[in-house]
Design a protein around this motif. Structure first.
Motif, mmCIF file in Angstrom:
data_model
loop_
_atom_site.group_PDB
_atom_site.id
_atom_site.type_symbol
_atom_site.label_atom_id
_atom_site.label_comp_id
_atom_site.label_asym_id
_atom_site.label_seq_id
_atom_site.Cartn_x
_atom_site.Cartn_y
_atom_site.Cartn_z
ATOM 1 N N TYR A 124 43.038 43.228 52.727
ATOM 2 C CA TYR A 124 41.761 42.853 52.126
ATOM 3 C C TYR A 124 40.799 44.028 52.150
ATOM 4 C CZ TYR A 124 43.284 38.057 52.102
ATOM 5 O OH TYR A 124 43.973 36.914 51.840
ATOM 6 N N ILE A 127 41.835 46.416 49.378
ATOM 7 C CA ILE A 127 41.456 45.955 48.042
ATOM 8 C C ILE A 127 39.945 46.047 47.855
ATOM 9 C CG2 ILE A 127 41.464 43.982 46.485
ATOM 10 C CD1 ILE A 127 44.188 45.029 46.747
ATOM 11 N N LEU A 128 39.182 45.751 48.909
ATOM 12 C CA LEU A 128 37.717 45.841 48.791
ATOM 13 C C LEU A 128 37.283 47.274 48.501
ATOM 14 C CD1 LEU A 128 36.105 43.537 51.476
ATOM 15 C CD2 LEU A 128 35.640 43.559 49.055
ATOM 16 N N LEU A 130 39.057 49.587 47.224
ATOM 17 C CA LEU A 130 39.548 49.898 45.882
ATOM 18 C C LEU A 130 38.594 49.341 44.831
ATOM 19 C CD1 LEU A 130 41.971 50.996 44.274
ATOM 20 C CD2 LEU A 130 42.932 48.733 44.354
ATOM 21 N N ALA A 131 38.163 48.098 45.036
ATOM 22 C CA ALA A 131 37.272 47.464 44.069
ATOM 23 C C ALA A 131 35.954 48.219 43.974
ATOM 24 C CB ALA A 131 37.025 46.010 44.462
ATOM 25 N N MET A 135 34.621 50.262 40.749
ATOM 26 C CA MET A 135 33.320 49.884 40.219
ATOM 27 C C MET A 135 32.462 51.139 40.034
ATOM 28 S SD MET A 135 31.318 46.731 41.751
ATOM 29 C CE MET A 135 29.943 47.412 42.595
ATOM 30 N N PHE B 37 53.804 47.270 45.777
ATOM 31 C CA PHE B 37 53.002 48.048 44.833
ATOM 32 C C PHE B 37 53.827 48.491 43.630
ATOM 33 C CE2 PHE B 37 48.662 49.890 45.710
ATOM 34 C CZ PHE B 37 48.237 48.809 46.438
ATOM 35 N N LEU B 269 48.648 47.240 37.693
ATOM 36 C CA LEU B 269 48.904 46.994 39.115
ATOM 37 C C LEU B 269 47.622 46.710 39.896
ATOM 38 C CD1 LEU B 269 50.867 47.124 41.530
ATOM 39 C CD2 LEU B 269 50.088 49.446 41.816
ATOM 40 N N VAL B 270 46.631 47.594 39.715
ATOM 41 C CA VAL B 270 45.401 47.452 40.491
ATOM 42 C C VAL B 270 44.759 46.108 40.185
ATOM 43 C CG1 VAL B 270 43.128 48.380 40.849
ATOM 44 C CG2 VAL B 270 45.029 49.896 40.571
ATOM 45 N N PHE B 273 46.591 43.178 41.652
ATOM 46 C CA PHE B 273 46.355 43.018 43.092
ATOM 47 C C PHE B 273 45.022 42.364 43.364
ATOM 48 C CE2 PHE B 273 49.954 45.210 44.661
ATOM 49 C CZ PHE B 273 50.084 44.630 45.902
ATOM 50 N N VAL B 274 44.029 42.784 42.594
ATOM 51 C CA VAL B 274 42.734 42.134 42.722
ATOM 52 C C VAL B 274 42.884 40.646 42.428
ATOM 53 C CG1 VAL B 274 40.430 42.014 41.757
ATOM 54 C CG2 VAL B 274 41.447 44.214 42.226
ATOM 55 N N VAL B 277 44.503 38.836 45.350
ATOM 56 C CA VAL B 277 43.614 38.686 46.496
ATOM 57 C C VAL B 277 42.529 37.654 46.205
ATOM 58 C CG1 VAL B 277 41.922 39.893 47.880
ATOM 59 C CG2 VAL B 277 44.089 40.947 47.416
ATOM 60 N N GLY B 280 44.007 34.308 46.454
ATOM 61 C CA GLY B 280 44.424 33.956 47.801
ATOM 62 C C GLY B 280 45.845 34.397 48.015
ATOM 63 N N MET B 281 46.037 35.305 48.981
ATOM 64 C CA MET B 281 47.370 35.834 49.253
ATOM 65 C C MET B 281 48.330 34.702 49.585
ATOM 66 S SD MET B 281 48.400 38.958 49.641
ATOM 67 C CE MET B 281 48.199 40.496 49.103
ATOM 68 N N ILE B 316 33.535 46.534 35.027
ATOM 69 C CA ILE B 316 33.112 46.289 36.403
ATOM 70 C C ILE B 316 33.300 44.839 36.810
ATOM 71 C CG2 ILE B 316 31.225 46.590 38.035
ATOM 72 C CD1 ILE B 316 29.934 48.414 36.174
ATOM 73 N N TYR B 319 35.774 43.543 39.354
ATOM 74 C CA TYR B 319 35.595 44.024 40.724
ATOM 75 C C TYR B 319 34.396 43.366 41.386
ATOM 76 C CZ TYR B 319 38.963 47.350 39.066
ATOM 77 O OH TYR B 319 40.090 47.910 38.544
ATOM 78 N N VAL B 320 33.348 43.164 40.596
ATOM 79 C CA VAL B 320 32.177 42.485 41.155
ATOM 80 C C VAL B 320 32.566 41.092 41.634
ATOM 81 C CG1 VAL B 320 29.897 41.592 40.640
ATOM 82 C CG2 VAL B 320 30.585 43.784 39.712
ATOM 83 N N ALA B 322 35.519 40.041 42.372
ATOM 84 C CA ALA B 322 36.436 40.148 43.505
ATOM 85 C C ALA B 322 35.673 40.380 44.802
ATOM 86 C CB ALA B 322 37.426 41.288 43.272
ATOM 87 N N ILE B 323 34.686 41.278 44.755
ATOM 88 C CA ILE B 323 33.934 41.576 45.971
ATOM 89 C C ILE B 323 33.181 40.338 46.437
ATOM 90 C CG2 ILE B 323 31.982 42.901 46.862
ATOM 91 C CD1 ILE B 323 32.977 45.182 44.997
ATOM 92 N N LEU B 326 35.688 37.775 47.841
ATOM 93 C CA LEU B 326 36.276 38.185 49.122
ATOM 94 C C LEU B 326 35.279 38.045 50.263
ATOM 95 C CD1 LEU B 326 38.536 41.269 48.640
ATOM 96 C CD2 LEU B 326 39.111 39.008 49.419
ATOM 97 N N ARG B 331 39.663 34.055 52.294
ATOM 98 C CA ARG B 331 41.056 33.751 51.988
ATOM 99 C C ARG B 331 41.313 33.704 50.489
ATOM 100 N NH1 ARG B 331 40.376 29.304 55.840
ATOM 101 N NH2 ARG B 331 40.334 30.481 57.766
#
Lengths: 407, 342
Positions: A124, A127-128, A130-131, A135, B37, B269-270, B273-274, B277, B280-281, B316, B319-320, B322-323, B326, B331
């Motif tokens: 985690y 990935i964080l 990476l994110a 960004m 990966f 891939l990237v 993965f996001v 996650v 939830g893995m 973006i 990723y926003v 995702a952050i 998370l 989880r």
């Protein structure tokens, strides 16, 4: 010496020697010979060795000591570059303010990203980071902030560079129009010709090498300090640390910021050698590269990252240059059929395909040598020193302790 | 309104690709506990199955034409694909035309084989090693696979057309009672349908077969299942093959949407993965849900109206999200407790 133990002093001296004599060590072949292909002693590449060495040392402080695998460290490299170029634009081409600002700004971003990312661990965390890095890359690439402010901040995909219309307050006609250190140009190179050999002594390189040596010394001190010991405890079992009533967060955050500052410094140096900065420095593949360097050299060891950085940059620049003509000249002593066969066999691994060699090599290292090149060297050393089997055993144990991944 | 619907559909497509890759990743993670990966590279190999089949089918023999001459009176060289000479010109031409869907047949054994070899040859030895090592070795493998493909197929994207029956676009306008037309490519609809089919098949397989039941039990408690005398490792190997096949098939059908190139695996891939996650893995429905959700969000964010206000937001947004997810739900959306929370 300098408050170091004997073993560490030896390492430091090795690094100092490697750094100072790099122009000789990397240019072992006469200029006109067939092997001159493998000479890596030209200023541009030597600077890269030193800069990526600093970057990898910083990354290793985080990954090697705490085991937190950050996949976004290139973001700090990019931030450092942008800050340095901004200082060139505003104040002038002296590199000192640029480097100071790049360290400060990257520390600020590292604090921010670290504070949030370190709430999670394991994948985690990866990935964080990476994110966040992706960004920042997207923000830099599309110049998102610049559009809000009204002036370009990162100048989008063109990249940031210095124009003659920039203010440059402390710039005067007497000073050179390229990055310099109090008037001494970064580019200035003295070429020494000895017989068929020629050695380049570049001011920029020696500046980077000096920074590298200081940073290496600092890294040794961090490794051996009580702070470093605490971080290793975090790596071996963070839960247990927390149960004993110790808050590990400030320690991990501190090392995250330190390693971000290393990366920022490397970025600032990069901009000092070549005064422009682009977003591609921040992409996740660039972060992957520093991970490769550290693992290849040996995560958790002191000298490993420097070796790994040198190794990968050498590959990238030298192997990529080998084309079919060169291969034919190598195998020309063989009969024609076999020569063509050998060239066909080797061809995919060099030139444009050097990534394949890198990938294979990297897999080999992870599979067989989890401790990296340093562990490999130790193993070879141990076989030669059969007579004292017990000490070899102790070394292997120490290597394992440094890197539990080896288990 | 039109734009929103169109982007929503685009998002479903993108989401299908994300969901299929993430589904495979989650299967591997849930069964074997391995962070793979190299999964993006498997997706890429799938796409290159399409290219390969297309190349095989268009292999041709060259003959000198008796009737057609160029302006100097020399006979022209005419290429006739072997397929056309065997099955007759019309059937042959349509076989070549349907190369991409036919590639599914080629891809299934190829991908299963790739999966088996990867698991038995490499990943098997990494079960006990830390996740960081697994990430690193599969990352190395991804680089190698990518370079091998680059060596054989070159660095340029290779156009792989969809069957001519699916060329063109479907007009949603009249269907939804809109005055304006709302055209959307047929093939993208096919892709969406195909991915829904695959996702359904995987879930049905896990839900309704004995094999799937054993695998689910093994995911929950590997040791106990092993104690019952079931060879769980072999089943997990097969699951790895299936996961590779899922990603590969996603790649096969994706080829006409974006011409395959050697780095498409890393590009996906990237993001996948996001997706994993965020979902939830270890949660299969989570991966699918997050895949579609992030795909749609990304497409909606790339609308001109939004881009004018916030340029670059389309890159973006994932990723926003995702952050945020998370940090608020460690989880992920549907993750199980205790998975990867060391």
């Amino acid at each position: 010496m300098l408050g170091l133990k004997k073993h560490d002093t030896q390492l430091l001296i090795i690094v100092i020697c490697l750094a100072l004599f790099a122009p000789f060590l990397l240019n072992p072949f006469p200029a006109g010979s067939a092997m001159a292909q493998f000479n890596a002693g030209y200023p541009d590449l030597m600077q890269r060795f030193a800069i990526f060495g600093i970057f990898a040392i910083g990354f290793n402080l985080l990954f090697g000591l705490t085991g937190y695998l950050s996949f976004g460290h290139a973001a700090f490299l990019g931030i450092g570059s942008y800050s340095a170029v901004w200082m060139f634009k505003l104040l002038g081409y002296n590199i000192i303010p640029g480097m100071i600002l790049s360290v400060i700004v990257s520390a600020f971003f590292a604090l921010l990203i670290g504070y949030i990312s370190l709430r999670r661990s394991g994948i985690y965390f990866s990935i964080l980071t990476l994110a966040f890095a992706q960004m920042l890359f997207a923000i830099a690439y599309s110049d998102l902030i610049g559009r809000f402010v009204g002036t370009p901040i990162t100048n989008g995909e063109t990249g940031l560079q210095v124009y003659t219309s920039d203010p440059q307050f402390f710039h005067s006609a007497a000073k050179p129009d390229i990055p310099h250190l109090f008037g001494q140009k970064m580019q200035s190179t003295y070429t020494l010709d000895v017989g068929a050999w020629s050695f380049d002594f570049n001011f920029g390189y020696y500046f980077c090498a000096l920074v590298l040596i200081c940073m290496f010394y600092l890294a040794i001190r961090i490794f051996r300090s009580p702070f470093g010991l605490m971080l290793r405890a975090v790596k071996s079992n963070q839960q247990r640390m927390n149960y004993t009533g110790l808050n590990t967060k400030p320690y991990t955050l501190a090392v995250f910021v330190i390693s971000g500052m290393y990366a920022g410094l490397a970025g600032g140096l990069m901009a000092s050698m070549d005064p422009l900065s682009g977003a591609e420095r921040m992409q996740w593949t660039a972060s992957g590269e520093v991970v490769l360097m550290t693992i290849l050299g040996g995560a958790g060891t002191l000298i490993g990252p420097v070796l790994g950085a040198g190794f990968i940059k050498y590959f990238e620049n030298i192997f990529a240059k080998i084309n079919d003509n060169v291969l034919h000249s190598w195998f020309s002593f063989l009969p024609d059929g076999i020569e063509d066969f050998m060239v066909t066999i080797v061809h995919p691994f060099v030139g444009k395909g050097w990534h394949l060699t890198l990938g294979l090599l990297f897999m080999m290292v992870v599979i067989f040598l989890p401790g990296g090149l340093v562990q490999g060297a130790e193993k070879i050393g141990a076989t030669f020193r059969r007579k004292d089997a017990k000490s070899a055993d102790a070394e292997a144990k120490a290597a394992k302790q440094r890197n539990p991944a080896a288990e | 309104m039109d734009a929103i619907i169109l982007q929503f559909l685009n998002g479903l497509d993108k989401g299908s690709a994300y969901a299929l890759i993430a589904l495979g990743l989650t299967l591997i993670f849930g069964t074997l506990g391995v962070v793979n990966f190299a999964h993006g590279a498997i997706f890429m190999i799938g796409a290159f199955c399409s290219v390969t089949l297309q190349r095989i089918l268009t292999l041709s023999s060259e003959t000198l034409s008796e009737t057609e001459k160029d302006f100097l009176g020399n006979p022209l060289k005419i290429k006739t694909p072997y397929v056309e000479s065997w099955f007759g010109p019309e059937v042959g031409a349509s076989i070549i035309d349907w190369a991409v869907p036919l590639a599914i047949l080629l891809a299934i054994p190829v991908m299963l084989f790739v999966g088996f070899v990867m698991e038995r040859g490499l990943i098997k030895h990494f079960y006990k090693r830390p996740h960081a090592d697994q990430i690193l070795v599969t990352f190395g493998l991804a680089i190698v696979l990518q370079e091998v493909i680059k060596y054989f197929y070159g660095a340029n994207p290779i156009p792989t057309p969809a069957p001519s029956a699916f060329v063109g676009s479907f007009d949603f306008g009249p269907l939804l009672g809109l005055d304006s037309s709302l055209a959307y490519p047929y093939w993208r609809l096919v892709y969406f349908g195909f991915s829904v089919l695959i996702i359904g098949a995987v879930f049905a397989f896990l839900q309704f077969t004995t094999f799937g039941m054993v695998v689910r039990a093994g995911m929950a408690d590997r040791e106990t299942v092993g104690l019952l005398g079931i060879d769980i490792d072999r089943r997990f190997t097969i699951m790895f093959g299936i996961a590779a096949a899922v990603a590969g098939l996603a790649g096969v059908m994706y080829a006409p949407i974006n011409s395959p190139n050697y780095h498409m695996g890393m590009d996906f891939l990237v993001l996948s993965f996001v997706v994993v996650v965020v979902g939830g893995m270890g949660s299969l429905p989570g991966a699918v849900l997050a895949g579609f959700m992030l795909g749609i969000l990304e497409s909606l964010a790339s609308m001109n109206e939004i881009k004018n206000i916030l340029p670059g937001i389309d890159q973006i947004i994932i990723y926003v999200v995702a952050i945020i997810i998370l940090l608020t739900r460690p989880r992920g959306l549907m993750g199980r407790k205790g998975v990867m929370e060391e």
